[in-house]
Design a protein around this motif. Structure first.
Motif, PDB file in Angstrom:
ATOM      1  N   ARG A   1      55.830  -4.066  40.381  1.00  0.00           N
ATOM      2  CA  ARG A   1      55.182  -2.782  40.669  1.00  0.00           C
ATOM      3  C   ARG A   1      53.784  -2.763  40.054  1.00  0.00           C
ATOM      4  N   MET A   2      52.903  -2.025  40.702  1.00  0.00           N
ATOM      5  CA  MET A   2      51.551  -1.843  40.195  1.00  0.00           C
ATOM      6  C   MET A   2      51.176  -0.370  40.291  1.00  0.00           C
ATOM      7  N   ALA A   3      50.248   0.048  39.459  1.00  0.00           N
ATOM      8  CA  ALA A   3      49.709   1.404  39.471  1.00  0.00           C
ATOM      9  C   ALA A   3      48.265   1.321  39.002  1.00  0.00           C
ATOM     10  N   LYS A   4      47.435   2.264  39.441  1.00  0.00           N
ATOM     11  CA  LYS A   4      46.009   2.176  39.106  1.00  0.00           C
ATOM     12  C   LYS A   4      45.460   3.499  38.619  1.00  0.00           C
ATOM     13  N   ILE A   5      44.297   3.398  38.023  1.00  0.00           N
ATOM     14  CA  ILE A   5      43.486   4.552  37.653  1.00  0.00           C
ATOM     15  C   ILE A   5      42.027   4.095  37.659  1.00  0.00           C
ATOM     16  N   LYS A   6      41.148   4.911  38.224  1.00  0.00           N
ATOM     17  CA  LYS A   6      39.726   4.569  38.290  1.00  0.00           C
ATOM     18  C   LYS A   6      38.928   5.465  37.355  1.00  0.00           C
ATOM     19  N   LYS A   7      37.856   4.930  36.859  1.00  0.00           N
ATOM     20  CA  LYS A   7      36.964   5.686  35.989  1.00  0.00           C
ATOM     21  C   LYS A   7      36.454   6.934  36.705  1.00  0.00           C
ATOM     22  N   ARG A   8      36.120   6.797  37.980  1.00  0.00           N
ATOM     23  CA  ARG A   8      35.581   7.942  38.732  1.00  0.00           C
ATOM     24  C   ARG A   8      36.620   9.035  38.953  1.00  0.00           C
ATOM     25  N   ASP A   9      37.921   8.709  38.811  1.00  0.00           N
ATOM     26  CA  ASP A   9      38.954   9.729  38.922  1.00  0.00           C
ATOM     27  C   ASP A   9      38.775  10.830  37.880  1.00  0.00           C
ATOM     28  N   PHE A  10      38.100  10.506  36.784  1.00  0.00           N
ATOM     29  CA  PHE A  10      37.830  11.475  35.712  1.00  0.00           C
ATOM     30  C   PHE A  10      36.440  12.074  35.817  1.00  0.00           C
ATOM     31  N   GLY A  11      35.749  11.789  36.933  1.00  0.00           N
ATOM     32  CA  GLY A  11      34.395  12.312  37.109  1.00  0.00           C
ATOM     33  C   GLY A  11      33.360  11.531  36.340  1.00  0.00           C
TER      34      GLY A  11
ATOM     35  N   PHE B   1      37.713   5.250  28.989  1.00  0.00           N
ATOM     36  CA  PHE B   1      36.792   4.807  30.039  1.00  0.00           C
ATOM     37  C   PHE B   1      35.318   5.074  29.712  1.00  0.00           C
ATOM     38  N   GLU B   2      35.026   6.030  28.865  1.00  0.00           N
ATOM     39  CA  GLU B   2      33.653   6.490  28.645  1.00  0.00           C
ATOM     40  C   GLU B   2      32.664   5.366  28.367  1.00  0.00           C
ATOM     41  N   ASP B   3      33.019   4.388  27.558  1.00  0.00           N
ATOM     42  CA  ASP B   3      32.073   3.324  27.210  1.00  0.00           C
ATOM     43  C   ASP B   3      32.385   1.996  27.902  1.00  0.00           C
ATOM     44  N   LYS B   4      33.187   2.035  28.967  1.00  0.00           N
ATOM     45  CA  LYS B   4      33.552   0.815  29.692  1.00  0.00           C
ATOM     46  C   LYS B   4      32.795   0.752  31.019  1.00  0.00           C
ATOM     47  N   ASN B   5      32.192  -0.372  31.291  1.00  0.00           N
ATOM     48  CA  ASN B   5      31.500  -0.586  32.561  1.00  0.00           C
ATOM     49  C   ASN B   5      32.444  -1.326  33.515  1.00  0.00           C
ATOM     50  N   ILE B   6      33.507  -0.629  33.910  1.00  0.00           N
ATOM     51  CA  ILE B   6      34.487  -1.197  34.835  1.00  0.00           C
ATOM     52  C   ILE B   6      34.852  -0.143  35.872  1.00  0.00           C
ATOM     53  N   GLU B   7      35.382  -0.595  37.009  1.00  0.00           N
ATOM     54  CA  GLU B   7      35.817   0.359  38.035  1.00  0.00           C
ATOM     55  C   GLU B   7      37.066   1.101  37.593  1.00  0.00           C
ATOM     56  N   GLY B   8      38.000   0.375  36.983  1.00  0.00           N
ATOM     57  CA  GLY B   8      39.241   1.010  36.595  1.00  0.00           C
ATOM     58  C   GLY B   8      40.239   0.013  36.051  1.00  0.00           C
ATOM     59  N   LEU B   9      41.495   0.447  36.039  1.00  0.00           N
ATOM     60  CA  LEU B   9      42.595  -0.366  35.528  1.00  0.00           C
ATOM     61  C   LEU B   9      43.694  -0.470  36.571  1.00  0.00           C
TER      62      LEU B   9
ATOM     63  N   PRO C   1      49.598   2.993  43.929  1.00  0.00           N
ATOM     64  CA  PRO C   1      49.525   4.416  43.596  1.00  0.00           C
ATOM     65  C   PRO C   1      48.674   4.675  42.353  1.00  0.00           C
ATOM     66  N   THR C   2      48.063   5.849  42.320  1.00  0.00           N
ATOM     67  CA  THR C   2      47.328   6.319  41.157  1.00  0.00           C
ATOM     68  C   THR C   2      48.334   6.916  40.176  1.00  0.00           C
ATOM     69  N   ILE C   3      48.119   6.677  38.876  1.00  0.00           N
ATOM     70  CA  ILE C   3      49.110   7.049  37.863  1.00  0.00           C
ATOM     71  C   ILE C   3      49.267   8.554  37.659  1.00  0.00           C
ATOM     72  N   PHE C   4      48.268   9.331  38.066  1.00  0.00           N
ATOM     73  CA  PHE C   4      48.366  10.786  37.985  1.00  0.00           C
ATOM     74  C   PHE C   4      48.363  11.364  39.394  1.00  0.00           C
ATOM     75  N   LYS C   5      48.933  12.544  39.545  1.00  0.00           N
ATOM     76  CA  LYS C   5      48.927  13.226  40.841  1.00  0.00           C
ATOM     77  C   LYS C   5      47.513  13.663  41.177  1.00  0.00           C
ATOM     78  N   ARG C   6      47.230  13.722  42.468  1.00  0.00           N
ATOM     79  CA  ARG C   6      45.944  14.219  42.941  1.00  0.00           C
ATOM     80  C   ARG C   6      46.066  15.713  43.240  1.00  0.00           C
ATOM     81  N   ASP C   7      44.948  16.402  43.079  1.00  0.00           N
ATOM     82  CA  ASP C   7      44.888  17.832  43.376  1.00  0.00           C
ATOM     83  C   ASP C   7      44.933  18.011  44.894  1.00  0.00           C
ATOM     84  N   PRO C   8      45.952  18.676  45.434  1.00  0.00           N
ATOM     85  CA  PRO C   8      46.039  18.822  46.892  1.00  0.00           C
ATOM     86  C   PRO C   8      44.868  19.603  47.491  1.00  0.00           C
ATOM     87  N   GLN C   9      44.176  20.402  46.666  1.00  0.00           N
ATOM     88  CA  GLN C   9      43.016  21.157  47.139  1.00  0.00           C
ATOM     89  C   GLN C   9      41.742  20.312  47.153  1.00  0.00           C
ATOM     90  N   ASN C  10      41.744  19.233  46.363  1.00  0.00           N
ATOM     91  CA  ASN C  10      40.590  18.326  46.282  1.00  0.00           C
ATOM     92  C   ASN C  10      41.127  16.948  45.927  1.00  0.00           C
TER      93      ASN C  10
END
Length: 180
Positions: A167-177, A151-159, A5-14
């Motif tokens: 348990r595991m949870a993720k977040i991607k750099k692209r999730d923040f645009g 994330f701004e200065d990190k060249n990684i996909e995410g955490l 799962p992603t650590i933050f909720k996703r926007d149901p509209q997008n």
């Protein structure tokens, strides 16, 4: 491997956008629990009892390939996630086989390399990176705005956050645009 799962909720509209709301299944991350590791941009595989598998996601109403081993089913989307044994004779598995070494121990890995996901990880040859050996990050912030800034200065996909109970949870750099 279960869908993480992603650590933050996703926007149901997008669904590509996040809301600044904690995913209730990931509250432990914001309580400071777990270790943050690098999320590699490749494709997930596993070795189990010396056999080699690739992760496969089957969309709603689609037929699973022969030999598909379902691990999870999402009642909301109808997607099934599981494993399919890698056939070394098939051309589609060429890069998987280039990276495979039968001395590798059981576990899940990320296949990375020149022909995988545009090689954003910049590997010179196809390689299996064991998830349990991924680079760890200390003192990762745990708020929406602070993670985005981190994330701004990190060249990684995410955490990927790993809790001691598995348990595991993720977040991607692209999730923040943010682009890599």
């Amino acid at each position: 491997m279960k869908k993480t799962p992603t650590i933050f909720k996703r926007d149901p509209q997008n669904m590509k956008s996040l809301l600044n709301e904690i995913n209730p299944n990931c509250e432990w991350v914001f309580a400071g629990e777990g270790v943050a590791t690098r999320k590699y941009d490749g494709t997930c595989v596993k070795i189990d009892d010396g056999q080699y598998f690739k992760r496969r996601e089957i969309k709603k109403d689609k037929k699973a390939p022969d030999g598909f081993q379902e691990e999870t089913f999402d009642v909301n989307t109808g997607k099934r996630v599981g494993w399919i044994k890698i056939n070394p004779q098939l051309e589609e598995n060429k890069w998987h086989m280039e990276a495979f070494d039968d001395s590798l121990e059981d576990g899940t890995y990320e296949l990375v390399g020149p022909k995988v996901q545009g090689n954003l990880e910049e590997y010179s040859q196809h390689t299996l990176v064991k998830h349990s050996s991924a680079e760890q990050y200390q003192n990762v912030p745990r708020t929406f705005s602070e993670i985005a800034k981190w994330f701004e200065d990190k060249n990684i996909e995410g955490l990927v956050f790993h809790h001691p109970d598995g348990r595991m949870a993720k977040i991607k750099k692209r999730d923040f645009g943010l682009k890599r």
